[in-house]
Design an enzyme around this catalytic site. Structure first.
Site, PDB file in Angstrom:
ATOM      1  N   GLY A  61      45.887  28.728  41.091  1.00 39.26           N
ATOM      2  CA  GLY A  61      45.245  29.738  40.266  1.00 39.26           C
ATOM      3  C   GLY A  61      45.939  31.070  40.451  1.00 39.26           C
ATOM      4  N   GLN A 105      47.132  40.170  40.367  1.00 45.72           N
ATOM      5  CA  GLN A 105      48.210  39.676  41.226  1.00 45.72           C
ATOM      6  C   GLN A 105      49.594  39.890  40.606  1.00 45.72           C
ATOM      7  OE1 GLN A 105      46.095  35.692  42.066  1.00 45.72           O
ATOM      8  NE2 GLN A 105      47.251  36.067  43.923  1.00 45.72           N
ATOM      9  N   CYS A 152      46.379  32.376  49.551  1.00 45.19           N
ATOM     10  CA  CYS A 152      46.498  33.261  48.389  1.00 45.19           C
ATOM     11  C   CYS A 152      47.958  33.627  48.209  1.00 45.19           C
ATOM     12  CB  CYS A 152      45.652  34.511  48.616  1.00 45.19           C
ATOM     13  SG  CYS A 152      45.701  35.656  47.229  1.00 45.19           S
ATOM     14  N   LEU A 153      48.436  33.558  46.971  1.00 43.35           N
ATOM     15  CA  LEU A 153      49.838  33.886  46.699  1.00 43.35           C
ATOM     16  C   LEU A 153      50.133  35.352  47.039  1.00 43.35           C
ATOM     17  CD1 LEU A 153      50.188  31.960  43.331  1.00 43.35           C
ATOM     18  CD2 LEU A 153      51.197  31.308  45.522  1.00 43.35           C
ATOM     19  N   HIS A 183      37.557  31.917  43.996  1.00 41.76           N
ATOM     20  CA  HIS A 183      38.669  32.710  44.548  1.00 41.76           C
ATOM     21  C   HIS A 183      39.215  33.682  43.493  1.00 41.76           C
ATOM     22  CE1 HIS A 183      42.469  32.941  47.128  1.00 41.76           C
ATOM     23  NE2 HIS A 183      42.868  33.472  45.985  1.00 41.76           N
ATOM     24  N   GLU A 184      39.448  33.183  42.279  1.00 41.88           N
ATOM     25  CA  GLU A 184      40.067  34.023  41.244  1.00 41.88           C
ATOM     26  C   GLU A 184      39.086  35.068  40.709  1.00 41.88           C
ATOM     27  OE1 GLU A 184      43.117  33.789  41.271  1.00 41.88           O
ATOM     28  OE2 GLU A 184      43.332  31.788  42.148  1.00 41.88           O
ATOM     29  N   HIS A 190      39.071  37.941  42.976  1.00 45.79           N
ATOM     30  CA  HIS A 190      40.230  38.835  42.774  1.00 45.79           C
ATOM     31  C   HIS A 190      39.909  39.947  41.779  1.00 45.79           C
ATOM     32  CE1 HIS A 190      43.768  37.624  44.971  1.00 45.79           C
ATOM     33  NE2 HIS A 190      43.673  36.365  44.625  1.00 45.79           N
TER      34      HIS A 190
HETATM   35 ZN   LIG Z   1      44.503  34.713  45.550  1.00 50.51          ZN
END
Ligand SMILES: [Zn+2]
Length: 185
Positions: free
Chosen positions: A46, A51, A89-90, A131-132, A135
Site C-alpha cells: 500500500g 509518502q 512502512c516504505l 495503515h494507509e 498516513h
Molecule cells: Zn506506511
C-alpha cells in the site's frame, strides 16, 4: 512509468493531516497512477499520497488478492477480533514490528471519478486500510506499537544511516526487492 521519490520519516508531510480531495480531475488520476507505479516499484502492499509528497487523502493498495485505490477513505471496525503481525512502512526503511490491528474493517470512500466505493476487508487488506488511512492523519505504524517496541523502533530509526544524514527523500529501490509493508512481492 511515473515512479516518484518516497518521503522518509522526518519529513513533516508524514506528520500532517492530508486534505480532502474535492477535484476529480486529470491531476488526481495522475496521482493515483504515480502512487500505484511507485508502490509496485518499491514492492509495497500500500502507499498513501503523503509518502510521495502530496497532502491529499488518497491511497492505493495491492495485496496480491485485491488491488485498487481509495479517495477520501474512512473505515469502520467490524467485530472485535484483532490481528497481530509484522508491519513496516516504505517511509521507514528497514523497520518491521509486530503491530496490533483490527482483523476486519469496512472501508468506504470514492474512486478517482468521485463514484462511491465500499468494500469489506480482513487480514492483510484490513491491515493495509488501517495503515494507509493512518498516513492521511499523520499517524505512522510505530505510533501503534507498545511503548517498549516503540522506544526500540525510535532508537533504530535514530541510528539509521538515512536518518542520521537527514535524508527525507529516497529514490525508489527498483522492483524485485522485498517490501517492508506486509509481505514482499
Ligand atoms: Zn506506511
Amino acid at each position: 512509468m511515473t515512479i516518484q521519490p518516497v518521503r522518509l520519516f522526518g519529513d513533516p508531510i508524514l506528520r500532517a493531516r492530508a486534505a480532502e480531495v474535492t477535484e476529480f480531475d486529470r491531476e488526481l488520476r495522475q496521482l493515483v497512477a504515480d502512487l500505484t507505479d511507485t508502490m509496485h516499484d518499491d514492492g509495497g502492499v500500500g502507499m498513501a499520497a503523503p509518502q510521495i509528497g502530496v497532502g491529499l487523502r488518497v491511497f492505493v493498495y495491492d495485496t496480491g488478492d485485491a488491488a485498487g485505490h481509495l479517495v477520501n477513505p474512512t473505515y469502520t471496525v467490524v467485530g472485535d477480533e484483532e490481528q497481530v503481525g509484522p508491519e513496516g512502512c516504505l517511509s521507514i526503511p528497514g523497520l518491521r514490528y509486530d503491530t496490533r490491528r483490527a482483523l476486519r474493517v469496512r472501508a468506504s470512500g470514492v474512486d478517482m471519478h468521485g463514484n462511491p466505493v465500499e468494500f469489506a476487508a480482513e487480514e492483510l487488506l484490513a491491515r493495509c486500510v488501517q495503515h494507509e488511512t493512518d498516513h492521511l492523519d499523520g499517524v505512522l505504524f510505530i505510533d501503534r506499537l507498545d511503548p517498549a517496541s516503540r522506544k526500540e523502533a525510535m532508537r533504530t530509526i535514530r541510528e539509521s544511516d538515512w536518518f542520521v544524514t537527514g535524508v527525507t527523500v529516497r529514490e525508489s529501490r527498483g522492483a524485485g526487492q522485498a517490501g517492508p509493508f506486509g509481505r514482499g512481492r
